[in-house]
Design an enzyme around this catalytic site. Structure first.
Site, PDB file in Angstrom:
ATOM      1  N   PRO A   2       0.797  -1.218   0.000  1.00  0.00           N
ATOM      2  CG  PRO A   2      -0.239  -1.210   2.075  1.00  0.00           C
ATOM      3  CD  PRO A   2       0.884  -1.787   1.326  1.00  0.00           C
ATOM      4  CD  GLU A   3       5.469   2.857  -2.301  1.00  0.00           C
ATOM      5  OE1 GLU A   3       5.471   3.995  -2.819  1.00  0.00           O
ATOM      6  OE2 GLU A   3       6.478   2.139  -2.240  1.00  0.00           O
TER       7      GLU A   3
END
Length: 280
Positions: A2-3
């Site tokens: 999760p960027e």
DNA sequence: CGCCCTGTTGGGGA
DNA sequence: ATCCCCAACAGGGC
């Protein structure tokens, strides 16, 4: 993974399903999820409220609830928000039952993810104040802004990029991609960059993030399955740098080093190592 | 099989 | 201002 692009993709997929819905029931299974307050306080504050909008700031989801109550959800490294996954999906930490019967589940094997409460617009602003800097995809972020922020900074440019107080949302992978694209070595002191380099880096950051979002946007229904996200963002454009493999620009072998305490991949042909300046 | 290292993040203490 | 360690766990290498 999760960027920012992953968070934004999940947000876009989730928004049509949760906006306008009421959080009929909220069960926090892991007490550590709510960092600053007891879980029951958070449940009391959000349960029964309608989601007016699902927003994002940096890597935070913002559940904008009625009466200016905000639930701020961060996935950290391994968190995920899944809508109606199989009920036996592992590592469930929080369960949101919506008023239409859909169930949104926060799953996180490592339990780093967080959910925090902010009350009122001032509370929201206070939460992010001093914690998150400029949104990298906004017009406020450009070479000039980057140059101004980086001025006199001696920290390696990668550490500077990863510091969310400067630019909100750049993570380890996309930082490497952007630095490579801009031809800048991750260990170069941030304040040493010229305006031209800052402009190239800002452009590169925008480009790799946008490409990541585009890649995520092309997949469907990943938010319903636990492993959907992991493979969903591979595409031909973002060729992630990996040690031992040839640089996709020049063919030189990519090496690994440590910058900002993170594994860092670099092509020292495209990204020349800064001259080591000895202390006098 | 066990041990050791690594990791997509961010906060806190030195 | 910077750097290092830590949170909790899975997976890979040896």
């Amino acid at each position: 993974m999760p960027e920012l692009p992953e968070v934004e993709t999940i947000r876009r997929q989730l928004a049509p399903h949760v906006e306008g819905r009421t959080l009929a029931r909220v069960e926090i299974l892991d007490a550590r999820w709510t960092v600053a307050r007891p879980p029951e306080d958070v449940v009391d504050a959000v349960e029964g409220r309608r989601v007016e909008r699902l927003g994002r700031r940096g890597k935070y989801f913002i559940f904008e609830l009625t009466d200016d109550v905000y639930l701020l959800v961060h996935l950290r490294m391994t968190g995920n928000l899944l809508l109606d996954p199989a009920p036996d999906t592992p590592y469930q930490r929080v369960i949101f039952t919506l008023d239409d019967g859909q169930v949104l589940r926060f799953c996180d094997p490592r339990r780093f993810g967080t959910g925090e409460l902010a009350l009122g617009p001032d509370g929201l602003a206070a939460f992010f104040d001093g914690k998150l800097g400029v949104e990298p995809l906004s017009d406020d972020f450009d070479g000039r802004a980057l140059r101004a922020m980086a001025k006199n900074r001696r920290a390696p440019v990668k550490a500077f990029l990863l510091d969310q107080r400067h630019v909100a949302g750049v993570g380890n992978i996309y930082a490497d991609e952007a630095l490579h694209r801009a031809g800048i070595h991750p260990l170069r002191p941030a304040g040493q960059l010229t305006l031209t380099q800052c402009a190239a880096l800002a452009d590169a950051v925008k480009l790799v993030l946008a490409a990541g979002i585009d890649a995520g946007g092309s997949t469907i229904d990943d938010f319903r399955h636990p492993d959907g996200v992991s493979g969903a963002f591979q595409n031909d454009f973002l060729v992630h740098l990996r040690r031992g493999e040839p640089c996709h620009t020049c063919g030189t072998t990519v090496i690994k080093l440590v910058a900002a305490g993170r594994g860092t991949y670099v092509c020292e042909s495209c990204q020349p190592r800064p001259r080591v300046r000895r202390r006098p």
